[in-house]
Design a protein around this motif. Sequence first.
Motif, PDB file in Angstrom:
ATOM      1  N   VAL A  89       0.861  -1.183   0.000  1.00  0.00           N
ATOM      2  CA  VAL A  89       0.000   0.000   0.000  1.00  0.00           C
ATOM      3  C   VAL A  89       0.892   1.226   0.000  1.00  0.00           C
ATOM      4  O   VAL A  89       1.754   1.368   0.868  1.00  0.00           O
ATOM      5  N   ASP A  90       0.677   2.058  -0.986  1.00  0.00           N
ATOM      6  CA  ASP A  90       1.458   3.297  -1.120  1.00  0.00           C
ATOM      7  C   ASP A  90       2.964   3.030  -1.044  1.00  0.00           C
ATOM      8  O   ASP A  90       3.714   3.747  -0.394  1.00  0.00           O
TER       9      ASP A  90
ATOM     10  N   TRP B  86      -7.549  -9.684   2.266  1.00  0.00           N
ATOM     11  CA  TRP B  86      -6.919  -8.591   2.986  1.00  0.00           C
ATOM     12  C   TRP B  86      -7.847  -7.395   2.947  1.00  0.00           C
ATOM     13  O   TRP B  86      -8.513  -7.152   1.937  1.00  0.00           O
ATOM     14  N   THR B  87      -7.936  -6.676   4.048  1.00  0.00           N
ATOM     15  CA  THR B  87      -8.751  -5.468   4.095  1.00  0.00           C
ATOM     16  C   THR B  87      -8.000  -4.375   4.842  1.00  0.00           C
ATOM     17  O   THR B  87      -7.099  -4.661   5.632  1.00  0.00           O
ATOM     18  N   THR B  88      -8.380  -3.158   4.590  1.00  0.00           N
ATOM     19  CA  THR B  88      -7.844  -2.019   5.321  1.00  0.00           C
ATOM     20  C   THR B  88      -8.860  -0.896   5.268  1.00  0.00           C
ATOM     21  O   THR B  88      -9.853  -0.982   4.547  1.00  0.00           O
TER      22      THR B  88
ATOM     23  N   ALA C  40      -8.516   9.848   0.378  1.00  0.00           N
ATOM     24  CA  ALA C  40      -7.257  10.240  -0.252  1.00  0.00           C
ATOM     25  C   ALA C  40      -6.943   9.214  -1.339  1.00  0.00           C
ATOM     26  O   ALA C  40      -7.522   8.126  -1.363  1.00  0.00           O
ATOM     27  N   LYS C  41      -6.013   9.545  -2.204  1.00  0.00           N
ATOM     28  CA  LYS C  41      -5.584   8.627  -3.245  1.00  0.00           C
ATOM     29  C   LYS C  41      -4.582   7.641  -2.651  1.00  0.00           C
ATOM     30  O   LYS C  41      -3.651   8.052  -1.950  1.00  0.00           O
ATOM     31  N   HIS C  42      -4.791   6.341  -2.909  1.00  0.00           N
ATOM     32  CA  HIS C  42      -3.877   5.300  -2.436  1.00  0.00           C
ATOM     33  C   HIS C  42      -3.592   4.339  -3.573  1.00  0.00           C
ATOM     34  O   HIS C  42      -4.418   4.159  -4.461  1.00  0.00           O
TER      35      HIS C  42
ATOM     36  N   LEU D 291     -13.924  -2.049  -3.704  1.00  0.00           N
ATOM     37  CA  LEU D 291     -13.622  -0.729  -3.177  1.00  0.00           C
ATOM     38  C   LEU D 291     -14.933  -0.069  -2.785  1.00  0.00           C
ATOM     39  O   LEU D 291     -15.555   0.625  -3.583  1.00  0.00           O
ATOM     40  N   PRO D 292     -15.409  -0.325  -1.567  1.00  0.00           N
ATOM     41  CA  PRO D 292     -16.692   0.250  -1.158  1.00  0.00           C
ATOM     42  C   PRO D 292     -16.619   1.758  -1.032  1.00  0.00           C
ATOM     43  O   PRO D 292     -15.571   2.315  -0.694  1.00  0.00           O
TER      44      PRO D 292
END
Length: 86
Positions: free
Chosen positions: A15-16, A37-39, A45-47, A69-70
């Motif tokens: 991630v990023d 996997w979730t976060t 923001a843009k990731h 991508l909810p």
Amino acid sequence: MVSRAATSGQAYVHVDGKKAATVHLKSSTSPYRDAIWTTSWSAAAKHTVKIVVVGTKGRPALTTDGLVLPKQPPGPPHRERGWHAP
């Protein structure tokens, strides 16, 4: 989202630009559309999320079913919908 199988290997989730997780996809059953996997983030923001196949010996592959991508519902965060206040 992935399909798991006895021949599935591992993947890194970045991630990023930073490694966030190693996911192990081998399974004796064959579930599909399995969330691996979730976060969440406290603010919009843009990731960038990148999945890297490890190339596990003897089971070097994985099958992706998609990304989910909810979108946060309008108004204040709703705990019952899985959205949490920062």
